[in-house]
Write a protein that holds these residues in place. Structure first.
Motif, PDB file in Angstrom:
ATOM      1  N   HIS A  43       0.846  -1.186   0.000  1.00  0.00           N
ATOM      2  CA  HIS A  43       0.000   0.000   0.000  1.00  0.00           C
ATOM      3  C   HIS A  43       0.885   1.242   0.000  1.00  0.00           C
ATOM      4  O   HIS A  43       1.982   1.245   0.561  1.00  0.00           O
ATOM      5  N   ARG A  44       0.374   2.287  -0.610  1.00  0.00           N
ATOM      6  CA  ARG A  44       1.040   3.584  -0.546  1.00  0.00           C
ATOM      7  C   ARG A  44       0.300   4.453   0.464  1.00  0.00           C
ATOM      8  O   ARG A  44      -0.936   4.464   0.513  1.00  0.00           O
ATOM      9  N   LEU A  45       1.065   5.172   1.276  1.00  0.00           N
ATOM     10  CA  LEU A  45       0.469   6.081   2.251  1.00  0.00           C
ATOM     11  C   LEU A  45       0.003   7.349   1.536  1.00  0.00           C
ATOM     12  O   LEU A  45       0.793   8.023   0.879  1.00  0.00           O
ATOM     13  N   VAL A  46      -1.280   7.664   1.662  1.00  0.00           N
ATOM     14  CA  VAL A  46      -1.821   8.899   1.083  1.00  0.00           C
ATOM     15  C   VAL A  46      -1.728  10.030   2.101  1.00  0.00           C
ATOM     16  O   VAL A  46      -1.388  11.157   1.756  1.00  0.00           O
ATOM     17  N   GLY A  47      -2.033   9.734   3.371  1.00  0.00           N
ATOM     18  CA  GLY A  47      -1.887  10.749   4.405  1.00  0.00           C
ATOM     19  C   GLY A  47      -2.873  10.578   5.543  1.00  0.00           C
ATOM     20  O   GLY A  47      -3.760   9.727   5.523  1.00  0.00           O
ATOM     21  N   GLU A  48      -2.701  11.418   6.570  1.00  0.00           N
ATOM     22  CA  GLU A  48      -3.574  11.399   7.741  1.00  0.00           C
ATOM     23  C   GLU A  48      -4.932  11.994   7.403  1.00  0.00           C
ATOM     24  O   GLU A  48      -5.080  12.721   6.421  1.00  0.00           O
ATOM     25  N   CYS A  49      -5.942  11.702   8.226  1.00  0.00           N
ATOM     26  CA  CYS A  49      -7.274  12.249   7.967  1.00  0.00           C
ATOM     27  C   CYS A  49      -8.076  12.360   9.260  1.00  0.00           C
ATOM     28  O   CYS A  49      -7.711  11.800  10.299  1.00  0.00           O
ATOM     29  N   TYR A  50      -9.162  13.113   9.175  1.00  0.00           N
ATOM     30  CA  TYR A  50     -10.142  13.223  10.262  1.00  0.00           C
ATOM     31  C   TYR A  50     -11.445  12.648   9.737  1.00  0.00           C
ATOM     32  O   TYR A  50     -11.923  13.047   8.666  1.00  0.00           O
ATOM     33  N   VAL A  51     -12.036  11.714  10.487  1.00  0.00           N
ATOM     34  CA  VAL A  51     -13.302  11.100  10.091  1.00  0.00           C
ATOM     35  C   VAL A  51     -14.244  11.166  11.289  1.00  0.00           C
ATOM     36  O   VAL A  51     -13.998  10.514  12.314  1.00  0.00           O
ATOM     37  N   HIS A  52     -15.288  11.983  11.164  1.00  0.00           N
ATOM     38  CA  HIS A  52     -16.185  12.172  12.303  1.00  0.00           C
ATOM     39  C   HIS A  52     -16.938  10.879  12.604  1.00  0.00           C
ATOM     40  O   HIS A  52     -17.545  10.279  11.723  1.00  0.00           O
ATOM     41  N   GLY A  53     -16.843  10.455  13.866  1.00  0.00           N
ATOM     42  CA  GLY A  53     -17.529   9.245  14.282  1.00  0.00           C
ATOM     43  C   GLY A  53     -16.612   8.088  14.584  1.00  0.00           C
ATOM     44  O   GLY A  53     -17.066   7.072  15.129  1.00  0.00           O
ATOM     45  N   ILE A  54     -15.301   8.224  14.250  1.00  0.00           N
ATOM     46  CA  ILE A  54     -14.369   7.138  14.588  1.00  0.00           C
ATOM     47  C   ILE A  54     -13.132   7.666  15.320  1.00  0.00           C
ATOM     48  O   ILE A  54     -12.170   6.925  15.503  1.00  0.00           O
ATOM     49  N   MET A  55     -13.162   8.938  15.766  1.00  0.00           N
ATOM     50  CA  MET A  55     -11.968   9.538  16.350  1.00  0.00           C
ATOM     51  C   MET A  55     -11.804   9.222  17.836  1.00  0.00           C
ATOM     52  O   MET A  55     -10.828   9.628  18.458  1.00  0.00           O
ATOM     53  N   ASP A  56     -12.758   8.502  18.433  1.00  0.00           N
ATOM     54  CA  ASP A  56     -12.675   8.125  19.846  1.00  0.00           C
ATOM     55  C   ASP A  56     -12.664   6.619  20.037  1.00  0.00           C
ATOM     56  O   ASP A  56     -13.136   6.102  21.049  1.00  0.00           O
ATOM     57  N   GLY A  57     -12.170   5.898  19.056  1.00  0.00           N
ATOM     58  CA  GLY A  57     -12.045   4.454  19.188  1.00  0.00           C
ATOM     59  C   GLY A  57     -13.283   3.672  18.814  1.00  0.00           C
ATOM     60  O   GLY A  57     -13.335   2.453  19.038  1.00  0.00           O
ATOM     61  N   GLU A  58     -14.303   4.348  18.237  1.00  0.00           N
ATOM     62  CA  GLU A  58     -15.542   3.643  17.895  1.00  0.00           C
ATOM     63  C   GLU A  58     -15.314   2.506  16.903  1.00  0.00           C
ATOM     64  O   GLU A  58     -15.998   1.471  16.954  1.00  0.00           O
ATOM     65  N   ALA A  59     -14.351   2.686  15.995  1.00  0.00           N
ATOM     66  CA  ALA A  59     -14.120   1.672  14.961  1.00  0.00           C
ATOM     67  C   ALA A  59     -13.572   0.375  15.533  1.00  0.00           C
ATOM     68  O   ALA A  59     -13.666  -0.681  14.901  1.00  0.00           O
ATOM     69  N   LEU A  60     -13.022   0.423  16.742  1.00  0.00           N
ATOM     70  CA  LEU A  60     -12.480  -0.792  17.350  1.00  0.00           C
ATOM     71  C   LEU A  60     -13.581  -1.774  17.734  1.00  0.00           C
ATOM     72  O   LEU A  60     -13.312  -2.953  17.988  1.00  0.00           O
TER      73      LEU A  60
END
Length: 716
Positions: free
Chosen positions: A686-703
């Motif tokens: 994979h190539r790194l595109v960059g960092e991002c902000y995604v509302h709704g997963i910034m507090d560990g919800e995706a885990l």
């Protein structure tokens, strides 16, 4: 400029450092004067034993090298000094080069007033170098910090009978510094280092810290005087006194009460112009200022100590005047909608002052990576100098890991690659987070995970600063652990980085890039182009939000436009931002409500004339300050990014290079998510595109997702 200067004292005990080494009462900068030798200073037995070792070096007779300006440098501690011969302002410049050593250093101790050590000691009592042809005659000198300007050598100086081409900016500076009745001694990189000899440049770079620490003082040449430059320096002197006890914000309406010039005074314009001079954008000034004991800034014949200049800029930053200057001095007519590519000019001088004070307290230098982040705006002609120019002030462990080479085959890309690998070695903290969040460009000659320091950053980093760890916890509520596995899998080329992470989502829709985003309450319907573009993107893709309705469209909208941060990026954005966005969004679209789930504060619902929050309210001090905070946050985080929506319905801010189909990952050891792109030419890469902000997963919800299993990722 006074034509007289201090003469060498008989012994160093005669020196009044505060007066003799710096600026006299008339505030004209004095320089190290060539003259009588210092006698009775050195312990004969010790200095002569040391000098005998140096006698073994086979030095050429100066007359044997008469056909060349530069004689070879034979010793690791050897460097050259320029003796600038006396003359009137318009006379041809004449000088002579002296070879000196920095190996012997005088320092004080409790048991012995003066002891002699080598330069690995941190405390330097007396400021001098020793001429190699007379090791018992210390020579004092002034270091020059200046801007080379374009690499066009239209000026000239005659040194030891050889004519040397120099830049026009240096020629002008030397004419200002030259005295009519005596020589003065300088260290000047353009003359004292043979710039055509890469090997010599490589050997001189490790000496930089000693050269500046040994100098009697350092003069910062900002350039010739211009209309108003004297006003700017006087204003800095006044600010240093008037604002020294202030801890509150100061608005233009308060200037008169504080004894400051009126907001429309030419002094403010002159100050911004002075701070915008090219010297402040140079990379090499960082270590030159930090390492110098007594730096003074000169513009024409006007002079101010660096301490006063940086402290005044600190006051301007802390009270908010620097932000006002940035907004009002930009070259666009409407101050409420203008942009300014220069950034906060006061912040640079203030930040340098803070680092200089830290180093002066004997603390270890800051990490090289942190300095690279802070100096990404700085300019240098050789990209490798972006690292070499910081070695004198960074943490010694980082400096020791740097290979100093100007060889053609050792490119800037090779150097940046080496430094990224150095920082990815197992160590305390989150090295992988710090490296990956610095990636801001697609550079074909670098692996995607190596930051390219040749180019100034075009976005504000979301996850690099220590403050961001208090705002984002994408990999859990606590600080992210050090990655369990960071390995180089392609040993020969060292181009593949193996890490661990969790695949969260896929990007399916992206907006246009925000080039120069801004927010205004004046003519919102026509001028709020960034807000209108964001609204149009979200409103036209409402069908994609259905999977995550619990977050709310409007809440996702305004949180994403400030990336969940406050104006300074230090804490989470307050909920009060919602009413500013709600008010301006309806004013911009002409609708009410403009988006589903849009909220209205009690102030917005009050009757007109009864304390209702309206657009006109943003002219007031309290509501206006909230608007400016929202505006600052939006401009900072959205610039050169895109809005995007994922397949699961999340709204976020993504790198400008993002494409539909890019994958959203949580990376072990990082507290912000990253966008990766499958590399078709390498299996599993994979190539790194960059960092991002995604509302709704910034507090560990995706885990909590069922698919939240760690897997190996290979970055190429």
């Amino acid at each position: 400029m006074s034509s007289t200067g201090p003469s060498f004292p008989v012994s160093f005990s005669d020196i009044d450092v505060e007066c003799w080494g710096g600026i006299k009462e008339d505030k004209r900068c004095e320089f190290a004067q060539a003259g009588e030798e210092v006698r009775g200073l050195l312990p004969d037995s010790m200095i002569h034993r040391w000098a005998l070792d140096k006698a073994n070096l086979k030095r050429a007779n100066p007359e044997d090298g008469a056909s060349k300006l530069y004689r070879p440098i034979l010793d690791p501690y050897e460097f050259r000094l320029l003796e600038l011969k006396p003359g009137e302002h318009n006379d041809a410049l004449q000088g002579s080069l002296h070879h000196c050593s920095l190996e012997l250093v005088a320092i004080e101790s409790e048991n012995n007033p003066i002891t002699w050590r080598t330069p690995d000691e941190e405390r330097y009592t007396w400021k001098f170098a020793l001429p190699v042809n007379n090791l018992t005659a210390p020579m004092q000198y002034t270091a020059l910090s200046y801007s080379w300007g374009p690499p066009v050598f239209e000026g000239k100086i005659s040194c030891d009978g050889h004519e040397k081409a120099i830049t026009r900016s240096l020629e002008t500076a030397l004419r200002h510094f030259r005295k009519e009745d005596c020589s003065v001694v300088f260290w000047i990189d353009q003359i004292c280092i043979n710039q055509d000899d890469n090997g010599e440049k490589e050997s001189q770079i490790p000496l930089m810290s000693s050269i500046y620490r040994h100098s009697l003082n350092t003069v910062i040449w900002l350039g010739e005087a211009s209309p108003g430059s004297d006003l700017a320096i006087r204003l800095l002197e006044d600010i240093n006194v008037l604002l020294q006890f202030n801890n509150s914000s100061i608005s233009p309406e308060d200037f008169e009460r504080w004894g400051l010039p009126q907001a429309d005074s030419e002094s403010w314009k002159a100050l911004w112009s002075l701070l915008g001079r090219s010297w402040f954008s140079r990379l090499w000034i960082i270590q030159e200022v930090i390492l110098s004991t007594s730096p003074w800034a000169m513009c024409g014949y006007d002079c101010i100590s660096w301490s006063k200049l940086s402290t005044s800029c600190y006051h301007l930053v802390t009270c908010g005047i620097s932000r006002w200057l940035q907004q009002t001095q930009a070259p666009i007519q409407d101050a409420r909608t203008r942009t300014n590519d220069q950034g906060d000019l006061c912040q640079l001088a203030s930040g340098l002052g803070e680092v200089k004070e830290q180093c002066g307290q004997g603390q270890s230098g800051p990490p090289l990576l942190g300095l690279l982040v802070k100096t990404r705006h700085a300019q240098c002609y050789d990209a490798r100098d972006r690292i070499y120019g910081l070695l004198g002030v960074c943490y010694h462990g980082d400096a020791a890991a740097v290979r100093v080479s100007y060889a053609q085959e050792y490119t800037a890309a090779s150097l940046f690659h080496d430094m990224a690998l150095h920082y990815l070695q197992p160590k305390p903290g989150s090295p992988i987070n710090n490296v990956l969040t610095c990636v801001d460009h697609e550079s074909p000659d670098l692996p995607s995970w190596v930051p390219d320091w040749r180019l100034p950053r075009e976005t504000e980093s979301l996850g690099y600063s220590s403050f961001s760890r208090n705002i984002y916890h994408a990999t859990g509520t606590r600080s992210p652990p050090v990655s369990e596995r960071v390995q180089i899998t392609n040993i020969e080329e060292r181009s593949q980085l193996s890490i661990r992470g969790i695949l969260v989502d896929k990007l399916v829709r992206t907006s246009d890039q925000f080039i120069e985003p801004d927010l205004t309450y004046v003519n919102s319907l026509s001028e709020n182009r960034a807000l209108l573009a964001a609204y149009s993107f979200v409103s036209s893709n409402l069908d994609l939000f259905s999977p995550v309705k619990e977050h709310g469209v409007f809440s996702s909208f305004w949180h994403t436009l400030v990336a969940g941060q406050d104006a300074g990026g230090m804490v989470r954005c307050p909920e009060s931002y919602a009413e500013i966005f709600s008010l301006l969004l309806d004013e911009t679209t002409g609708q009410s409500p403009s988006l589903p789930d849009q909220t209205y504060s009690l102030r917005q619902l009050r009757p007109k004339g009864k304390g209702r929050l309206e657009v006109a309210s943003l002219e007031s001090r309290t509501a206006g300050r909230s608007f400016q905070d929202v505006r600052a946050a939006l401009r900072r985080v959205t610039r050169n990014r895109r809005l995007g929506i994922t397949s699961k319905g999340y709204l976020g801010l993504f790198p400008r290079y993002c494409k539909n189909g890019d994958l959203l990952y949580l990376v072990e050891g990082c507290h912000v998510p990253f966008l990766l792109r499958p590399a078709g030419d390498i299996e599993g890469g994979h190539r790194l595109v960059g960092e991002c902000y995604v509302h709704g997963i910034m507090d560990g919800e995706a885990l909590k997702l069922e698919s939240a299993d760690k897997a190996d990722i290979v970055l190429v």
